[in-house]
Design an enzyme around this catalytic site. Structure first.
Site, PDB file in Angstrom:
ATOM      1  N   GLU A   1      -3.622   2.820  -2.564  1.00 53.96           N
ATOM      2  CA  GLU A   1      -2.201   4.015  -2.790  1.00 53.96           C
ATOM      3  C   GLU A   1      -3.469   5.246  -2.374  1.00 53.96           C
ATOM      4  O   GLU A   1      -2.953   5.918  -1.675  1.00 53.96           O
ATOM      5  CB  GLU A   1      -2.076   4.205  -3.768  1.00 53.96           C
TER       6      GLU A   1
ATOM      7  N   LYS B   1       4.328  17.797  -2.137  1.00 55.45           N
ATOM      8  CA  LYS B   1       4.105  18.920  -1.806  1.00 55.45           C
ATOM      9  C   LYS B   1       4.205  18.675  -0.204  1.00 55.45           C
ATOM     10  O   LYS B   1       5.918  19.037   0.013  1.00 55.45           O
ATOM     11  CB  LYS B   1       2.825  19.919  -1.451  1.00 55.45           C
TER      12      LYS B   1
END
Length: 510
Positions: free
Chosen positions: A170, A366
């Site tokens: 990840e 975001k």
């Protein structure tokens, strides 16, 4: 719509949220659940797959977090990452032992022989963060990855649909990491990619409409992309029953208040402006501890909103643009993650406050919010706006926040922003700003001795704010920023550049 879902069990890694983020980047919906969630609860959700996150503990530690061992027999594919791999091995009869040499940072792993590594090179540089390793895999597992320090860097049992990696796919530092997660989600779990930002907009709008009912909502607008997108979704859901409030808290950037008013007039959102700068600065007087600053600003923010909302009549809900990174850095939502810092808009409202929170973006990162903004037709000016902390310049002034120190920082920060934009770096950076340090040093200006403040420049590159690397800005740009600040901002005679990455540092200094 019920989306195909991969459940991520959080064992305390600061990267847990990144796993969920990367899956959603692949158009696969994911949720973070408690590590000890019972297998029957997981079965009831019928997940497409399950991922066991990393974590800071050793599986042999007393009280180390564990999962329900029955989840390995649910039939859903399971991927263990780092601690999750060690827990899988430990639970299923393998052997976990301290590594001869702990691995933190870059490592090279040779991989192959599994669907996990389709279209992945035979040797990849990965991001490791472990002190233990799998010495002996459980019965039925095949080793499909090795490194110089880890004889079992990846293992699989395709018959039981169990897969495990000692490294972190990840994290962006892992080569082909996203491809490995894609192979798990699509090749192993059979996901089709039904999670998109357009679907999020529709579903989030419906959720807000259902939560609010016939009630009224007041939304705090900071001028940033988070609160803007949250307001647009809520306005889409309930129309004129939304009232947006912009609070000038006295710790905004240069001329920001006027700019925000003009922007939101163009968006035609119902807006009320409140100048509470004197109140905020008064309550911050004498406070130097970062967490206390945040708490004071948060409490004052609530007071102002409570008072302003009472003037609107009956208001039932307070909307905030809370994001996933705010939450993971403030509290361990469902897992074991350690507190890094509190955020002014995380953790609920005081009991005395009559409103309930509406947080349509709480599960987004975001860059996802920016995608939603584009989906809603926001101007690119809003979409690419760099993140700005809720407590504003208060956490970019180390030490006491005063009007005079704010003036110094505002002018220095405006120079940073202007030069970064002029050189075309603004949209390449996650954030770029100035920090006023509580340090005065000797300088010489015009043949005279000075004893003035120091400013630190912070510029970082990141995809989601969870990890970040300091930006290699051109020396000419840094020289021009330094020269302008020292010459144009009387009271500052020294400029330094922060070359710390996150981790170990944070992006903001406080």
């Amino acid at each position: 719509m019920i989306h195909q879902t991969i459940i991520v069990l959080d064992f305390g890694s600061q990267y847990t949220q990144l796993i969920a983020r990367r899956l959603r980047e692949l158009s696969v919906y994911s949720e973070i659940w408690a590590p000890d969630t019972r297998a029957e609860v997981i079965r009831a959700r019928n997940p497409a797959g399950i991922i066991l996150s990393g974590g800071p503990r050793s599986v042999s530690d007393p009280g180390a977090p564990a999962c329900d061992s029955a989840l390995f027999d649910l039939g859903s594919p399971v991927l263990g990452i780092c601690y999750g791999m060690q827990l899988m091995a430990h639970t299923l009869g393998g052997s976990v032992a301290p590594a001869a040499q702990r691995e933190f940072g870059h490592a090279v792993v040779k991989v192959g022989g599994s669907v996990l590594f389709d279209r992945v090179p035979a040797a990849i540089q990965v991001w490791a963060s472990h002190g233990d390793l799998v010495a002996v895999p459980p019965a039925g597992f095949t080793v499909v990855g090795t490194s110089s320090n880890a004889p079992v860097a990846a293992m699989v049992n395709p018959e039981r649909r169990l897969y495990a990696l000692l490294f972190h796919p990840e994290v962006v530092h892992t080569e082909s990491g996203l491809e490995i997660l894609r192979n798990f989600a699509y090749g192993v779990c059979g996901c089709t990619g039904d999670w998109t930002m357009s679907s999020f907009v529709e579903e989030s709008t419906a959720r807000v409409r259902q939560q609010v009912g016939d009630g009224r909502v007041v939304c705090g607008l900071s001028g940033g992309v988070d609160s803007t997108v949250a307001a647009l979704i809520i306005h889409r859901a309930i129309g004129e029953r939304l009232t947006c409030i912009f609070v000038d808290n006295g710790v905004l950037r240069l001329d920001e208040g006027a700019q925000i008013r003009a922007r939101f007039e163009r968006l035609q959102l119902p807006l009320r402006c409140v100048d509470a700068s004197t109140l905020f600065l008064g309550r911050l007087e004498g406070i130097t501890e970062p967490e206390q600053k945040r708490k004071v600003i948060g409490a004052t923010f609530i007071d102002v909103f409570d008072q302003e909302a009472s003037r609107l009549g009956q208001v039932d809900f307070l909307a905030q643009g809370t994001l996933y990174p705010d939450v993971i850095e403030s509290v361990a939502i469902v897992g074991q993650s350690a507190l890094i810092k509190s955020h002014h808009n995380v953790g609920g409202l005081p009991e005395r406050m009559r409103m309930t929170l509406v947080e349509p973006l709480r599960q987004l990162f975001k860059d996802e919010v920016r995608s939603v903004g584009r989906e809603l037709g926001l101007d690119e000016e809003f979409v690419v706006r760099q993140p700005f902390p809720g407590p504003g310049l208060a956490v970019r002034i180390l030490g006491e926040v005063t009007a005079s120190r704010l003036d110094l920082l505002r002018r220095a920060d405006a120079i940073v922003a202007g030069e970064v934009k002029r050189e075309g770096w603004y949209t390449r950076l996650w954030q770029s700003f100035a920090v006023l340090l509580p340090i005065q040093s000797v300088g010489v200006m015009g043949d005279e001795r000075t004893y003035e403040y120091t400013v630190a420049i912070r510029a970082v590159e990141s995809r989601d704010g969870m990890t970040a690397d300091w930006a290699r800005l051109p020396h000419d740009l840094l020289a021009r920023i330094s020269s302008r600040i020292v010459n144009e901002v009387r009271g500052i005679n020294r400029v330094v550049y922060d070359i710390s990455s996150k981790p170990p540092a944070t992006i903001e200094w406080e």
